[in-house]
Design a protein around this motif. Structure first.
Motif, short mmCIF file in Angstrom:
data_model
loop_
_atom_site.label_atom_id
_atom_site.label_comp_id
_atom_site.label_asym_id
_atom_site.label_seq_id
_atom_site.Cartn_x
_atom_site.Cartn_y
_atom_site.Cartn_z
N GLY A 124 1.73 -1.10 24.99
CA GLY A 124 2.91 -1.49 25.76
C GLY A 124 4.23 -1.36 25.02
N ARG A 125 4.19 -1.20 23.70
CA ARG A 125 5.44 -1.17 22.94
C ARG A 125 6.29 0.06 23.26
N ALA A 126 5.65 1.23 23.34
CA ALA A 126 6.42 2.44 23.65
C ALA A 126 6.98 2.38 25.06
N GLU A 127 6.22 1.79 25.98
CA GLU A 127 6.70 1.68 27.36
C GLU A 127 7.98 0.84 27.43
N ILE A 128 8.00 -0.27 26.71
CA ILE A 128 9.19 -1.13 26.72
C ILE A 128 10.36 -0.44 26.05
N ALA A 129 10.13 0.18 24.90
CA ALA A 129 11.22 0.84 24.17
C ALA A 129 11.82 1.96 25.00
N LEU A 130 10.97 2.78 25.62
CA LEU A 130 11.48 3.88 26.45
C LEU A 130 12.16 3.33 27.70
N GLY A 131 11.56 2.32 28.31
CA GLY A 131 12.16 1.73 29.51
C GLY A 131 13.56 1.21 29.25
N MET A 132 13.76 0.57 28.11
CA MET A 132 15.09 0.05 27.79
C MET A 132 16.10 1.18 27.58
N LEU A 133 15.65 2.27 26.96
CA LEU A 133 16.56 3.41 26.80
C LEU A 133 16.93 4.00 28.16
N LEU A 134 15.94 4.14 29.03
CA LEU A 134 16.20 4.71 30.36
C LEU A 134 17.07 3.80 31.21
N GLU A 135 16.82 2.51 31.13
CA GLU A 135 17.57 1.55 31.95
C GLU A 135 19.04 1.54 31.56
N SER A 136 19.30 1.70 30.26
CA SER A 136 20.69 1.65 29.78
C SER A 136 21.38 3.01 29.84
N GLY A 137 20.60 4.08 30.12
CA GLY A 137 21.19 5.41 30.17
C GLY A 137 21.45 6.01 28.81
N ARG A 138 20.84 5.45 27.76
CA ARG A 138 21.09 5.94 26.41
C ARG A 138 20.32 7.22 26.11
N ALA A 139 19.31 7.54 26.93
CA ALA A 139 18.52 8.76 26.69
C ALA A 139 18.75 9.76 27.80
N GLY A 140 19.96 9.80 28.33
CA GLY A 140 20.28 10.68 29.45
C GLY A 140 20.75 9.84 30.63
N LEU A 141 20.56 10.35 31.82
CA LEU A 141 20.97 9.60 33.01
C LEU A 141 20.13 8.35 33.15
N ALA A 142 20.75 7.25 33.53
CA ALA A 142 20.02 6.00 33.72
C ALA A 142 18.97 6.18 34.83
N ASP A 143 17.79 5.66 34.58
CA ASP A 143 16.70 5.77 35.55
C ASP A 143 16.03 4.41 35.68
N GLN A 144 16.57 3.60 36.59
CA GLN A 144 16.06 2.25 36.78
C GLN A 144 14.62 2.28 37.30
N GLY A 145 14.32 3.25 38.16
CA GLY A 145 12.99 3.32 38.75
C GLY A 145 11.91 3.56 37.71
N GLU A 146 12.11 4.54 36.85
CA GLU A 146 11.10 4.81 35.82
C GLU A 146 11.01 3.66 34.83
N ALA A 147 12.14 3.06 34.49
CA ALA A 147 12.11 1.91 33.59
C ALA A 147 11.26 0.79 34.17
N SER A 148 11.44 0.53 35.45
CA SER A 148 10.67 -0.52 36.11
C SER A 148 9.18 -0.21 36.06
N ARG A 149 8.82 1.05 36.31
CA ARG A 149 7.40 1.43 36.28
C ARG A 149 6.83 1.29 34.86
#
Length: 434
Positions: free
Chosen positions: A323-348
């Protein structure tokens, strides 16, 4: 701790027949949250031994207090023991999150248990002739054959599993100087499997094998010194043996060495050296190595800060980092730090991490639900995270439970949570680290 005798037995996962999408609307969609918190069913031994899997779809009716009233098989896996295990598992669940939606769960709700035998498919067909010839060699004093018999007895290959017999054969081989058997015997002493639990004996045999260059024994010995499991805490010895294992190419040892040296680093050069060990582990696709190397890029520790590179490494570790990689990637996606913000993928991703019972996942998914306006369900998710020890979830749960202008009565559950939230809030902030 991983060892050279590590055996992946099975994996079983419970999945809702619908994914949560958008604002949670009904009990069927919400069911996945409770399933993530339920104990996994026990994989039936007979099916596991035969490498048999399948999917059992079950239906339940939920009664008062979230308890299962009725449960039945909607679609069989084709194996009665798998279906019965699925029913036994679902009956142990309590569906707090379903009730938290404020909607009466009427009718039958469906879910699936997906049985994946994994490595059990590779169990060898018993070979009486091979066993007999190997035992003849072992009886004649061949240490390699004795170790091989030990592994067969430990894992039930060609013969019925018997850990005491495994330990006996390992001991003979270990006394004959076989490094593999020495490490294997140490593992059994460390676990108390087939022999009495004895951490000092475990270290004794690890040391014997480590001196002969057995890399897993070196890593196991380093663990014992790092955490003092046998009564001797010695970081210098831990680093010495961990370095030996890492230099031998053992990826998990490279990851552990990278993390440990990063924690002890006093300069940029030290941090770069630590990151180099993580890179060597990641090059072997070690999941922990990928995750921690991603962290080094995200935090700019030992590597130049690079969120895109961090996200790419986290993606490679998804599904293998508890679960650690999922949380770390989700936080990057949610904040838009790794490209366009993607709330949906972060939630998943947060939901995936919850399947591993990773405490921060409940906090982050609770924030998603709260932002959507599902405050009752968010409170339930925060409570689950709080029960797993996540302080951020404790604080959020108490905030959502608080009644304006009132103080929880002493001795109540709310008062206990409020006290825990106060303790969590008073903790000193930890500096950024892997």
């Amino acid at each position: 701790m991983k060892t050279s005798t590590l055996f992946l037995a099975a994996a079983v996962s419970a999945l809702s027949s619908h994914a949560l999408a958008g604002r949670v609307q009904d009990a069927q969609q919400t069911m996945v949250l409770d399933l993530n918190a339920c104990p996994r069913p026990v994989y039936p031994a007979a099916a596991l031994a035969q490498g048999i899997g399948g999917t059992t779809t079950v239906e339940v009716q939920i009664g008062d207090k979230g308890l299962v009233g009725e449960a039945r098989v909607f679609k069989s896996s084709g194996r009665a023991e798998l279906d019965e295990a699925a029913l036994a598992g679902i009956r142990r669940c309590v569906f707090h999150a379903v009730l938290a939606t404020g909607q009466a769960p009427t009718g039958w709700l469906k879910t699936q248990y997906v049985w994946v035998p994994g490595e059990s498919k590779k169990v060898e067909t018993p070979n009486a002739a091979l066993f007999a010839s190997t035992k003849a060699l072992a009886d004649a004093g061949d240490a390699a054959a004795q170790n091989r018999l030990g592994t067969w007895y430990e894992h039930g290959t060609h013969v019925k599993m018997d850990l005491a017999q495994a330990a006996a054969w390992y001991r003979l081989a270990a006394q004959g100087g076989n490094a593999y058997a020495q490490n294997n015997l140490g593992v059994l002493y460390n676990r108390g499997a087939g022999v009495p639990l004895d951490k000092k004996q475990a270290v004794y045999w690890y040391a014997k094998a480590a001196e002969q260059g057995h890399h897993w024994a070196q890593a196991n010995l380093a663990w014992a010194y790092q955490f003092g499991t046998a009564g001797e805490l010695d970081i210098d010895k831990a680093l010495y043996w961990l370095t030996k294992a890492a230099e031998g190419g053992l990826a998990p040892a490279q990851t552990r060495l990278g993390v440990l040296t990063m924690q002890r680093a006093a300069s940029d050069a030290d941090r770069a050296a630590a990151a180099a060990w993580l890179a060597r582990a990641a090059a072997q696709n070690d999941p922990a190595g990928l995750y921690y190397l991603g962290r080094s890029f995200e935090l700019g520790m030992g590597n130049a800060q690079d969120d895109a590179q961090a996200a790419a490494l986290y993606r490679k570790a998804l599904g293998h980092s508890e679960g650690r990689a999922e949380i770390a990637l989700g936080m990057l996606l949610e904040s838009g730090r790794a490209g366009l913000a993607d709330q949906g993928e972060a939630s998943r991703l947060y939901q995936k991490a919850m399947q591993w019972r990773y405490p921060p996942a409940y906090y982050h998914y609770g924030l998603v639900l709260e932002a959507r306006g599902d405050t009752d369900l968010a409170a339930e998710v925060f409570r689950r995270g709080a029960e797993l020890g996540n302080c951020e979830a404790v604080v959020k749960y108490v905030q959502l439970r608080q009644v304006s202008g009132t103080t929880p009565a002493p001795g109540t559950a709310d008062a206990a949570w409020a006290q825990r939230a106060q303790w969590c809030g008073a903790r000193p902030a930890l500096p950024p680290g892997l």
